[in-house]
Each structure stands twice: as C-alpha cells, then as structure tokens.
Design an enzyme around this catalytic site. Structure first.
Site, PDB file in Angstrom:
ATOM      1  CB  THR A  19      47.656  38.412  54.796  1.00  0.00           C
ATOM      2  OG1 THR A  19      48.728  37.486  54.674  1.00  0.00           O
ATOM      3  CG2 THR A  19      47.717  39.069  56.151  1.00  0.00           C
ATOM      4  CB  SER A  64      49.028  34.333  46.614  1.00  0.00           C
ATOM      5  OG  SER A  64      50.313  34.686  47.048  1.00  0.00           O
ATOM      6  CB  THR A  95      51.260  40.343  49.152  1.00  0.00           C
ATOM      7  OG1 THR A  95      51.896  39.554  50.155  1.00  0.00           O
ATOM      8  CG2 THR A  95      50.239  41.258  49.772  1.00  0.00           C
TER       9      THR A  95
END
Ligand code: ASP
Length: 261
Positions: A19, A64, A95
């Site tokens: 992000t 991710s 994240t």
C-alpha cells in the site's frame, strides 16, 4: 540517547510493493503503484533530510501475500550487492507479511552491521491522511542514525507508527489501526515522539566485525499445525504423511499441552 543523524548519510530504499507505494490515478480513481524514480515528487519532505537517497523497485511491485523465499532472496541480493555503497537500507513492504520477511531477512543476513528497516503503511502515500510519509521519513532517519562511526541500528527491524521493533519478534496485529505491529517477546528498540529515543541496552551490537554473509538457501518442507479443540486426528495424520515433510511446528495449548488422542 540523542538521535545523531549522519549529515551525508546514503540510504537505499528497496520498494517491494504494498500500500505505501500507491497513489490514486486522478482520472480513473484507482490505486496504482508509483514510480520510485520520482519519489521526491511524491514526498518532497525527503529533500529536507539532506541525505543521499536512491531507490530500487521490484518490477512489478508485489502484494506482500505473494512474497516468499524467492522474493526474500531478491531483497537480500540487492542489499548484499550494495552493502558497501550505503549507510543503511529501508525496505518498503506490504504490511500483511512484513513480519515474516523481516524475520527471514534477519537469518539470511549473517554478520549484518548496518540498519535494514522495513516499513509500509495502512493508507497509500498519495492519500491525505496517509501514515506512509511519517513511516518512511522516520525509517530513513533511523537508518541514517549514527553513534560516532557506527550505525545505531545494526540489525533487521520493523518501524511502524511510533515504534522500532526487532524484525524477528514482531507480529501484525491490526488491519485497521495505524498502530498495526507489536513486539510481544522483546522490548521496542526505539520510540519516535518529538525525537527518537533509542533503547540502547536492548539494541543488538555486532562485535565480530566479520564480512556480511548472505544466505540464499531455504527448505520449505515444513508445516505449521495449529491445534484446536475437536480437531480430527485424520487431519493430523494426513499432514504428517505429506511427502518429504521434514519438520512440523505445533501450536499447542497453554504451555504446550495437546489432547492425548
Ligand atoms: N495487501 C497489502 C500487502 O500486504 C496490504 C498493505 O500493504 O498494507 O501487500
């Protein structure tokens, strides 16, 4: 301790995806990964830091959830190749699996004596209330912090919101809060308020001064078995029959209890 940033510090940013590197396309309204060659256009505040900042980005950037041993190896390769050219490394990462990557990198980079700081954000860097700018700027400041001739941080860490945490002790705990990561089994290594306070007794200092030894081999013939009440023995049996399986990490109850059946 006072944060003494090296004025002429050189920092390499490695953008893997996630992000933090997204901006809104004003025509379509959709989120797109921005080109890190133009990082200063999007984060003009970086100029005020006065460091030499370069960047390398994964092409294409990866969510991710797609990261694993192959992409960890790519990051390690970039760090090893540029190890002597930079004072510190900032890895921008989604994240969701950042804690796994930080943990893997900490074992892959043997004899590390420079900072490798992972960060990301909950809101894209191009959004008004983004946490991405602060996370990025503070991660860079931490990567540039020196104590005399040596970097203050000489290990793989995650910086998020206000805290710097040891990479292999950190878990993602929230998909909504800016305060999204916690270090349960080790104290935070630094807290960023008006200034950055380093928790020196808990920060790793490499004493051996050996050359960096990157590792690139992984064995993925392992499994995690999380027990739950009422779990069918068949599920366990089948998992244990997996061909080539070499090890199982069991998540048991309490201090290690499991049903005798
Ligand atoms: N799905 C994204 C990722 O982990 C979420 C984020 O960047 O926070 O790549």
């Amino acid at each position: 301790m006072m944060n003494v940033c090296k004025d002429d510090a050189s920092i390499l940013i490695i953008y893997t995806g996630g992000t933090i590197g997204m901006i809104e396309n004003p025509e379509t309204g959709s989120l797109e990964a921005f080109n890190f060659e133009h990082l200063e256009e999007h984060v003009p505040e970086l100029k005020n830091l006065g460091y030499k900042i370069s960047s390398i980005q994964f092409d294409p950037p990866m969510d991710s959830s797609e990261m694993g041993p192959d992409s960890w190896m790519k990051v390690v390769h970039v760090i090893a190749e540029h190890y002597h050219d930079y004072d510190g490394f900032v890895v921008l990462h989604g994240t969701d699996t950042m804690a796994f990557t930080a943990s893997a990198l900490s074992f892959m980079l043997e004899n590390l004596s420079k900072p490798v700081i992972l960060t990301g954000s909950q809101l894209p860097i191009g959004m008004l209330r983004t946490d991405g700018k602060e996370n990025l700027i503070t991660a860079i400041e931490i990567a540039a912090a020196h104590d005399g001739d040596s970097p203050v941080i000489q290990e793989v860490c995650i910086f998020f919101e206000n805290d710097l945490m040891r990479g292999n002790r950190t878990s993602k705990t929230s998909a909504d809060n800016f305060n999204a990561f916690h270090s349960y089994n080790y104290p935070v290594l630094a807290h960023a308020g008006i200034s950055i306070h380093y928790n020196l007794p808990h920060i790793y200092r490499s004493k051996l001064k050996k050359p960096l030894k990157p590792h690139y081999t992984f064995d993925n013939n392992i499994a995690i078995l999380k027990l739950f009440p009422g779990m069918s023995p068949l599920v366990v049996e089948n998992l244990l029959k997996t061909p080539q399986l070499k090890g199982v990490v069991m998540e048991t109850f309490g201090s290690g209890n499991a049903p005798s059946s």
